[in-house]
Design a protein around this motif. Structure first.
Motif, PDB file in Angstrom:
ATOM      1  N   LEU A  64      30.675  23.698  26.564  1.00 41.55           N
ATOM      2  CA  LEU A  64      30.393  24.343  27.841  1.00 41.55           C
ATOM      3  C   LEU A  64      31.628  24.950  28.494  1.00 41.55           C
ATOM      4  O   LEU A  64      31.524  25.658  29.497  1.00 41.55           O
ATOM      5  CB  LEU A  64      29.752  23.346  28.798  1.00 41.55           C
ATOM      6  N   GLY A  65      32.814  24.646  27.943  1.00 45.77           N
ATOM      7  CA  GLY A  65      34.037  25.187  28.514  1.00 45.77           C
ATOM      8  C   GLY A  65      34.460  24.508  29.802  1.00 45.77           C
ATOM      9  O   GLY A  65      35.049  25.150  30.678  1.00 45.77           O
ATOM     10  N   ILE A  66      34.139  23.226  29.928  1.00 44.75           N
ATOM     11  CA  ILE A  66      34.536  22.457  31.104  1.00 44.75           C
ATOM     12  C   ILE A  66      35.290  21.217  30.644  1.00 44.75           C
ATOM     13  O   ILE A  66      35.411  20.964  29.447  1.00 44.75           O
ATOM     14  CB  ILE A  66      33.305  22.045  31.955  1.00 44.75           C
ATOM     15  N   SER A  67      35.793  20.444  31.592  1.00 39.73           N
ATOM     16  CA  SER A  67      36.546  19.241  31.230  1.00 39.73           C
ATOM     17  C   SER A  67      35.606  18.050  31.033  1.00 39.73           C
ATOM     18  O   SER A  67      34.492  18.017  31.573  1.00 39.73           O
ATOM     19  CB  SER A  67      37.568  18.909  32.319  1.00 39.73           C
ATOM     20  N   VAL A  68      36.075  17.081  30.281  1.00 39.29           N
ATOM     21  CA  VAL A  68      35.299  15.853  30.085  1.00 39.29           C
ATOM     22  C   VAL A  68      35.117  15.142  31.417  1.00 39.29           C
ATOM     23  O   VAL A  68      34.054  14.559  31.687  1.00 39.29           O
ATOM     24  CB  VAL A  68      36.011  14.921  29.081  1.00 39.29           C
ATOM     25  N   ASP A  69      36.154  15.202  32.270  1.00 37.47           N
ATOM     26  CA  ASP A  69      36.070  14.559  33.590  1.00 37.47           C
ATOM     27  C   ASP A  69      34.938  15.162  34.416  1.00 37.47           C
ATOM     28  O   ASP A  69      34.266  14.448  35.182  1.00 37.47           O
ATOM     29  CB  ASP A  69      37.393  14.700  34.342  1.00 37.47           C
ATOM     30  N   THR A  70      34.714  16.467  34.259  1.00 33.73           N
ATOM     31  CA  THR A  70      33.631  17.118  34.999  1.00 33.73           C
ATOM     32  C   THR A  70      32.282  16.584  34.541  1.00 33.73           C
ATOM     33  O   THR A  70      31.387  16.314  35.360  1.00 33.73           O
ATOM     34  CB  THR A  70      33.687  18.646  34.803  1.00 33.73           C
ATOM     35  N   VAL A  71      32.113  16.448  33.241  1.00 30.53           N
ATOM     36  CA  VAL A  71      30.868  15.894  32.700  1.00 30.53           C
ATOM     37  C   VAL A  71      30.645  14.487  33.255  1.00 30.53           C
ATOM     38  O   VAL A  71      29.547  14.152  33.723  1.00 30.53           O
ATOM     39  CB  VAL A  71      30.905  15.860  31.160  1.00 30.53           C
ATOM     40  N   LYS A  72      31.678  13.674  33.207  1.00 30.99           N
ATOM     41  CA  LYS A  72      31.556  12.288  33.671  1.00 30.99           C
ATOM     42  C   LYS A  72      31.295  12.227  35.178  1.00 30.99           C
ATOM     43  O   LYS A  72      30.549  11.362  35.652  1.00 30.99           O
ATOM     44  CB  LYS A  72      32.825  11.509  33.315  1.00 30.99           C
ATOM     45  N   HIS A  73      31.897  13.159  35.906  1.00 28.32           N
ATOM     46  CA  HIS A  73      31.705  13.183  37.353  1.00 28.32           C
ATOM     47  C   HIS A  73      30.237  13.417  37.703  1.00 28.32           C
ATOM     48  O   HIS A  73      29.655  12.680  38.517  1.00 28.32           O
ATOM     49  CB  HIS A  73      32.573  14.276  37.975  1.00 28.32           C
ATOM     50  N   TYR A  74      29.639  14.444  37.096  1.00 26.05           N
ATOM     51  CA  TYR A  74      28.244  14.737  37.399  1.00 26.05           C
ATOM     52  C   TYR A  74      27.318  13.624  36.914  1.00 26.05           C
ATOM     53  O   TYR A  74      26.305  13.328  37.546  1.00 26.05           O
ATOM     54  CB  TYR A  74      27.838  16.072  36.771  1.00 26.05           C
ATOM     55  N   ALA A  75      27.667  13.023  35.777  1.00 23.83           N
ATOM     56  CA  ALA A  75      26.834  11.942  35.250  1.00 23.83           C
ATOM     57  C   ALA A  75      26.801  10.757  36.215  1.00 23.83           C
ATOM     58  O   ALA A  75      25.782  10.063  36.347  1.00 23.83           O
ATOM     59  CB  ALA A  75      27.355  11.493  33.890  1.00 23.83           C
ATOM     60  N   LYS A  76      27.922  10.530  36.916  1.00 22.47           N
ATOM     61  CA  LYS A  76      28.011   9.387  37.828  1.00 22.47           C
ATOM     62  C   LYS A  76      27.469   9.697  39.218  1.00 22.47           C
ATOM     63  O   LYS A  76      26.896   8.827  39.878  1.00 22.47           O
ATOM     64  CB  LYS A  76      29.471   8.944  37.951  1.00 22.47           C
ATOM     65  N   THR A  77      27.654  10.941  39.661  1.00 20.30           N
ATOM     66  CA  THR A  77      27.296  11.267  41.041  1.00 20.30           C
ATOM     67  C   THR A  77      25.922  11.912  41.200  1.00 20.30           C
ATOM     68  O   THR A  77      25.354  11.881  42.282  1.00 20.30           O
ATOM     69  CB  THR A  77      28.349  12.211  41.658  1.00 20.30           C
ATOM     70  N   ARG A  78      25.391  12.512  40.128  1.00 22.43           N
ATOM     71  CA  ARG A  78      24.078  13.153  40.209  1.00 22.43           C
ATOM     72  C   ARG A  78      23.077  12.342  39.395  1.00 22.43           C
ATOM     73  O   ARG A  78      22.668  12.737  38.295  1.00 22.43           O
ATOM     74  CB  ARG A  78      24.159  14.590  39.683  1.00 22.43           C
ATOM     75  N   THR A  79      22.722  11.208  39.911  1.00 26.03           N
ATOM     76  CA  THR A  79      21.774  10.323  39.231  1.00 26.03           C
ATOM     77  C   THR A  79      20.390  10.452  39.852  1.00 26.03           C
ATOM     78  O   THR A  79      20.209  11.115  40.887  1.00 26.03           O
ATOM     79  CB  THR A  79      22.236   8.867  39.338  1.00 26.03           C
ATOM     80  N   LYS A  80      19.412   9.818  39.267  1.00 30.16           N
ATOM     81  CA  LYS A  80      18.046   9.853  39.785  1.00 30.16           C
ATOM     82  C   LYS A  80      17.962   9.197  41.156  1.00 30.16           C
ATOM     83  O   LYS A  80      17.091   9.517  41.959  1.00 30.16           O
ATOM     84  CB  LYS A  80      17.101   9.143  38.821  1.00 30.16           C
ATOM     85  N   GLU A  81      18.889   8.278  41.418  1.00 29.35           N
ATOM     86  CA  GLU A  81      18.882   7.566  42.682  1.00 29.35           C
ATOM     87  C   GLU A  81      19.533   8.368  43.802  1.00 29.35           C
ATOM     88  O   GLU A  81      19.257   8.147  44.990  1.00 29.35           O
ATOM     89  CB  GLU A  81      19.615   6.225  42.547  1.00 29.35           C
ATOM     90  N   THR A  82      20.405   9.312  43.440  1.00 31.74           N
ATOM     91  CA  THR A  82      21.174  10.015  44.472  1.00 31.74           C
ATOM     92  C   THR A  82      20.867  11.509  44.585  1.00 31.74           C
ATOM     93  O   THR A  82      21.337  12.152  45.524  1.00 31.74           O
ATOM     94  CB  THR A  82      22.683   9.873  44.183  1.00 31.74           C
TER      95      THR A  82
END
Length: 299
Positions: free
Chosen positions: A254-272
């Motif tokens: 996707l041309g982004i950083s691994v930290d970006t992937v991990k950030h969205y995975a943690k902050t954009r959850t089904k609960e939030t």
């Protein structure tokens, strides 16, 4: 020598049957003597119909033959140089855009797009690999196409038959090829195949399309598949399974950083979030197309 665009325009103005002089003028050459002589290395040039002392050839057959010749390729590099570049290329992604393909092969973006224009499904039975909705093409598919077009399927004999040993040798030409990704692991494409395995699959498809039935059992054995049905599915070109990538590979694609992937995975959850980041599977892999669609919906 004229450009491919100029040749196509010149042919469009010609009658359905054309002479050697008309062919030479349309392609920007002084003569075409070598093309009619198989001993000069030019095979498959359309046969002529004699009318007195004048030889006429089918215009469309001549044009298709011409467009399939290495010297007519829309690139500044010579055929040998381009083939060498194809064999040594080691991209970091399974899918590349026209600019990325051009940079990888040392040709222009325009040259890549010309392949698509001049080898479209409307003009040939073996078109240049199509781009997806984002303009990306499978590298292993493009690689196989380029190698196949510099090394076409052996021509049939006078009886319209091809010897199986010749066909088999052609099918196996590159099947042992493999390349390393930038991470040092073996490069696998969207079907989970090495570039050599994909080359074999695509050659089987091309052979089948030309009337050579390649046994699925043989293909399965060469690819190391236990399921013959899987070999048949590959040969038929059925839809590829979803590409599921782990964080590092996903970020690179996707041309982004691994930290970006991990950030969205943690902050954009089904609960939030009402638009949660796509779920990972038991191997921490996510569907690439789902993630792409998710990012598109954030804009």
């Amino acid at each position: 020598m004229k450009t491919i665009d100029e040749v196509i325009k010149a042919f469009a103005k010609l009658p359905s049957e054309i002479t050697a002089k008309q062919i030479a003028e349309a392609t920007g050459r002084t003569h075409i003597h070598n093309w009619t002589d198989a001993t000069k290395g030019f095979e498959g040039f359309p046969e002529a119909r004699l009318d007195g002392r004048t030889a006429y050839r089918d215009k469309q057959a001549v044009l298709e033959w011409y467009l399939n010749q290495p010297f007519a390729q829309p690139t500044r590099r010579g055929p040998r140089d381009l083939t060498d570049a194809v064999r040594t290329a080691a991209p970091g992604k399974t899918h590349l855009g026209a600019s990325q393909l051009g940079e990888l092969l040392g040709i222009s973006r325009r040259a890549v797009n010309k392949y698509a224009d001049h080898y479209s499904p409307e003009k040939t039975t073996d078109p240049f690999p199509a781009a997806d909705s984002e303009g990306m093409r499978s590298w292993s598919l493009v690689r196989a196409w380029l190698l196949r077009h510099s090394d076409p399927l052996p021509k049939p004999d006078a009886n319209g038959k091809r010897a199986w040993p010749d066909v088999r040798a052609w099918l196996l030409r590159n099947h042992e090829d493999s390349i390393q990704s930038r991470t040092g692991s073996v490069f696998l494409d969207e079907l989970g195949l090495t570039v050599g395995q994909r080359d074999l699959v695509e050659r089987v498809r091309a052979a089948n399309a030309a009337g050579e039935k390649v046994p699925a059992e043989w293909q399965a054995e060469v690819l190391g598949l236990e399921d013959v049905d899987e070999a048949e599915r590959l040969a038929q070109g059925l839809a590829a399974p979803p590409r599921r990538l782990r964080p590092t590979a996903l970020a690179r694609e996707l041309g982004i950083s691994v930290d970006t992937v991990k950030h969205y995975a943690k902050t954009r959850t089904k609960e939030t979030s009402d638009k949660p980041f796509p779920d990972k599977d038991e191997d921490s892999a996510r569907d690439l197309e789902e993630v792409r669609a998710w990012f598109a919906n954030q804009k």
